[in-house]
Every structure is written in structure tokens, then in C-alpha cells.
Design a protein around this motif. Sequence first.
Motif, PDB file in Angstrom:
ATOM      1  N   LEU A  82     -33.055 -52.368  18.437  1.00 21.74           N
ATOM      2  CA  LEU A  82     -32.399 -51.311  19.198  1.00 21.74           C
ATOM      3  C   LEU A  82     -31.466 -51.893  20.251  1.00 21.74           C
ATOM      4  O   LEU A  82     -30.356 -51.388  20.470  1.00 21.74           O
ATOM      5  N   ALA A  83     -31.897 -52.962  20.906  1.00 21.90           N
ATOM      6  CA  ALA A  83     -31.040 -53.605  21.906  1.00 21.90           C
ATOM      7  C   ALA A  83     -29.790 -54.193  21.261  1.00 21.90           C
ATOM      8  O   ALA A  83     -28.682 -54.083  21.804  1.00 21.90           O
ATOM      9  N   ALA A  84     -29.934 -54.819  20.088  1.00 21.84           N
ATOM     10  CA  ALA A  84     -28.782 -55.394  19.397  1.00 21.84           C
ATOM     11  C   ALA A  84     -27.824 -54.303  18.939  1.00 21.84           C
ATOM     12  O   ALA A  84     -26.591 -54.455  19.023  1.00 21.84           O
ATOM     13  N   ALA A  85     -28.361 -53.188  18.448  1.00 20.60           N
ATOM     14  CA  ALA A  85     -27.506 -52.081  18.020  1.00 20.60           C
ATOM     15  C   ALA A  85     -26.752 -51.487  19.197  1.00 20.60           C
ATOM     16  O   ALA A  85     -25.556 -51.168  19.105  1.00 20.60           O
ATOM     17  N   ALA A  86     -27.427 -51.332  20.331  1.00 18.19           N
ATOM     18  CA  ALA A  86     -26.783 -50.788  21.529  1.00 18.19           C
ATOM     19  C   ALA A  86     -25.661 -51.702  22.010  1.00 18.19           C
ATOM     20  O   ALA A  86     -24.596 -51.228  22.422  1.00 18.19           O
ATOM     21  N   ALA A  87     -25.886 -53.006  21.961  1.00 18.44           N
ATOM     22  CA  ALA A  87     -24.851 -53.955  22.377  1.00 18.44           C
ATOM     23  C   ALA A  87     -23.632 -53.853  21.469  1.00 18.44           C
ATOM     24  O   ALA A  87     -22.492 -53.920  21.933  1.00 18.44           O
ATOM     25  N   ALA A  88     -23.861 -53.678  20.172  1.00 14.73           N
ATOM     26  CA  ALA A  88     -22.746 -53.542  19.228  1.00 14.73           C
ATOM     27  C   ALA A  88     -21.960 -52.263  19.504  1.00 14.73           C
ATOM     28  O   ALA A  88     -20.723 -52.262  19.508  1.00 14.73           O
TER      29      ALA A  88
END
Length: 249
Positions: A82-88
Motif C-alpha cells: 500500500l505504501a509503494a502504491a501510494a508513492a507511485a
Amino acid sequence: MSILTIVNEGEPRSTDRPAEDLRRRRLMDAAFTVFLRFGFRKTSMDEVARVAGVSRQGLYLHFATKEELFRASVGHFLDAALAAAAAALADAERPLEERLVAAFDAWIGRFVGALGAGAADLSTAANELVGPLVAEHEGRFVEAVAEALRASGLAAAYAPAGVTGRQLADTLVSSARGLKYGAATREAFLEGMAIAARVVCLPARRAREARAGHSPHAAPSRQGEPPAPGPRREGKGRGAARKGRGTAR
């Protein structure tokens, strides 16, 4: 409300969660890899300890049962994804289409084709052991995608059709789920998601082209060329010349 706020909303503070030191994270990463390879039933604590490079006793110091280890490793993966998706999604330097594909890759794509032959029971185990946790994270991911669509102005382009940003996000999620089971490789998943994102983002692309002055329906402009001459007309100048010649005769 920003995308990162949506992602972080509801997360417990560090003082409220178990201590996640480097060793614990390594154990959860190793466990998740083993669960993906063998499934829940065939995964053994001995194999997880071997992959993590710790003793069996060392593993049990952190996780008393395989069920506890499964819950922790899945929760760890969901938080990281979820953190990686939000950063993208928050990367304003990239076009929306690319951000959407990168977010879905972080959330789903990187594990397409990675499941082992014995991992068929993972869905059942996830539903039984961490069903509410998975549902919560999925809801936050979909809302993060919807917020990115709203922030880009794309949701407004669909408003005349009665389609909301959340419905657009749900459509992309449905495409991703279909590709998750239909794509044989991560590359195939990304190709499919790129098409889905391109279709959803088409109004935004047309708006950009219109602002740039090169609509695909208009003839291309050629800089540096003089304007094309207009149709020739009998003007006063030519009539006056003929009249002058007549007077001379």
C-alpha cells in the motif's frame, strides 16, 4: 485529502504495534516468500527458519504458531504494498497513466506468476485468518486510486456520464483482478493494465492534445512556412488596370 493521508488513515501508531525490528521484518519477508511458494498447509516453520537464516527456536521467539506468522507476514506485505502504491500515485512528475500502472504493479503485479504449484490454498487461508485485514487494505487502495483520479481532474470528465471517481477506480481494480488470474507473467499483467489505464485516461489525453494545439483530428501545423494563399478574386486593382488600358486606347 491527499493520497498519503488516505493510505495512512487508521494505521496504528508505532507504540501500538509489536516491535518490528530488522530481524522481525526479515522473518516476515522470508515467511511470505515461503507461503507464496508452498501455500499455507505445506509451509513449515523449519523451512521459514532456514530461508530466514535463523534457528527454529529463534523463529518461535517471535511467532508462537504458523497462523500467527501468516497473519503478521500478510499484514507486513499489505502495509508495504500500500505504501509503494501510494508513492507511485503521488509522483507528480509522471503522467497519470504511468502512475496508475505503477500503483497496480506494486499492489498486484509483482506477484503475478510468482505463486508456486502448491500455493492454491492461500486464498482460503487468507479469507479465514486475515479476511478483514485484506478487505481493509483493499478498500484503502481503491480509495487512493479514486483520489488520484479526482485530483487529476479526470473524474470530472466522466461526471456528465454519471460515473464517479470511485467507479472508475473500481473498474481498474476489476481489470487488475482479471489480469491477475489471466496473465501468465508480470509483463503480461503490466501490458494489460497499461491498456486499461490508457482507456480510462483517454479524456485527459484528448484535453492535453487540445491545449497543446495538436488534436489528432486537425491537420499538423508546419512552422516556418508562409500561410497558404487564398483563392484569387477579381479585385478592384485588376478592374482598374483594365479600365486604364481602355482609356489609353
